[in-house]
Motif scaffolding. Structure first.
Motif: not given
Length: 417
Positions: A252, A254, A299, A302
């Protein structure tokens, strides 16, 4: 400046961590001097392209730091290669880049069998991620539409608020017990295969399901991979209730909107269980759409945890190697599936038209297969990097292509060849 925990992990996990992106052009062979001049003009001022990771006196305890920018020498990094692209990809993914210069290399291989002129950009994953590779290739194009990347350090961003229960669930999902792909008797061997996917198939598949919003490239890739694995490996053909899941990892990005073209490793990775038990291509696609719909929310967890982990590894740098080696285990990171789309539309380099992009995922330990799918206009190129039997990358690539066809035309008459 010290490497981030993620960069340090890529450097010390015991794997080559060579990744790449190849651009395919029509036209005459490239002039090496002309290409080096363009690279020096467009990349020469990018600090990250002139830095090396330097170990401290006790690297095992204190890790590495980025060196001061060295003089940029395009002649060292931009070279011709007397190999065709696909064997060069296989050779590249199994070896580390030289450590006496910044960890990237731009190669000019031999033309492809169809006459296309490739450029292959290789880099160590500690230096650049996949999005960074595409940003660098876009910077070389005649019609420059990409803003100059930001310096090595990016400003901190606001940390989202995530409930403790969500963080706990993400920790459990990220550490759930998994399994690696079946290994045949004998020595596992790294292999790479590239497949050109039918654009009509991909257009039809992206409209599935017909009553929904359509499918993303990542959803199609995961669904087709889940359908291909039981065909390729008998041990996965009849999963029993209670079997340990086989996880795929989805990187993913960011980057915030203003960081879209920044270089470095601004990514995280989220694990999802592949729906091997689903009976139909539509069922597997639906399951993957459900799994990936939660990625943005996951996410966010995260975003909260990564700065904390960064702080912990600053105090105890030795922990980075321990975590990196655990993450690299085949039952933890069994398959990495990444999809990219060329954002800039028609592009040219020294007048040569860009036809397509081939991505090169990193090689993982035995028992793994990593997939990269890249779209440029109507050109879809799938790359499989496996560490299994010698011909397994080609087998997986061909079977994924068949699964995508079944997904595209499920419930409809197959087109006449």
């Amino acid at each position: 400046m010290r490497l981030t925990a993620l960069e340090e992990g890529f450097l010390c996990n015991g794997l080559p961590e060579t990744i790449g992106a190849a651009a395919l052009f029509t036209g005459d062979p490239f002039d090496l001097a002309e290409l080096r001049a363009r690279v020096g003009e467009r990349w020469g001022a990018l600090e990250r392209m002139s830095r090396l990771p330097e170990p401290s006196r006790t690297a095992a305890l204190l890790g590495h730091r980025w060196s001061a920018p060295a003089p940029f020498d395009a002649a060292v990094h931009v070279t011709a290669c007397a190999q065709e692209l696909e064997p060069l990809l296989t050779a590249s993914v199994t070896r580390r880049l030289p450590t006496d210069r910044p960890l990237w290399h731009l190669l000019v291989p031999e033309p492809t069998p169809s006459g296309e002129q490739p450029l292959l950009l290789l880099a160590h994953h500690a230096l650049l991620d996949g999005s960074s590779l595409l940003t660098l290739l876009r910077l070389l194009m005649d019609d420059l539409r990409t803003r100059p990347p930001a310096p090595l350090a990016t400003p901190p961003r606001e940390r989202p608020r995530v409930p403790a229960a969500t963080l706990l669930k993400e920790w459990r999902d990220s550490n759930a017990r998994g399994r690696h792909l079946p290994l045949a008797p004998g020595e596992p061997q790294a292999s790479v295969a590239v497949a050109r996917l039918d654009p009509d198939v991909m257009r039809s598949a992206r409209r599935r399901p017909s009553t929904g919003r359509g499918a993303t490239l990542n959803e199609l890739l995961l669904g087709a991979f889940a359908g291909a694995l039981p065909t390729c490996y008998d041990a996965l053909a009849s999963p029993a209730d209670g079997d340990t899941p086989l996880f795929a990892t989805v990187p993913m990005d960011l980057r915030a909107r203003h960081e879209t073209d920044d270089l470095g490793n601004l990514i995280t990775a989220i694990r999802v269980p592949l729906p091997l038990g689903a009976d139909t291509p539509a069922g597997r696609l639906h399951a993957c759409q459900h799994l990936l719909a939660a990625l943005q929310e996951r996410s966010r967890a995260h975003h909260v945890v990564l700065p904390i982990l960064e702080g912990v590894t600053r105090v105890a740098p030795w922990l980075t190697a321990t975590l990196a080696r655990r993450i690299a285990r085949p039952e933890v990171t069994t398959a990495v599936c990444t999809a990219f789309k060329w954002r800039d539309g028609p592009s040219r380099l020294h007048g040569r038209r860009l036809n397509g992009i081939v991505t090169l995922p990193a090689l993982s330990p035995p028992g793994t297969a990593n997939l990269g799918l890249a779209q440029h206009g109507d050109t879809y190129l799938l790359t499989v990097v496996s560490h299994l039997r010698p011909a397994d990358s080609r087998l997986i690539a061909d079977t994924v292509a068949k699964e995508l066809t079944a997904m595209a035309f499920e419930g409809a008459r197959q087109p006449i060849a």
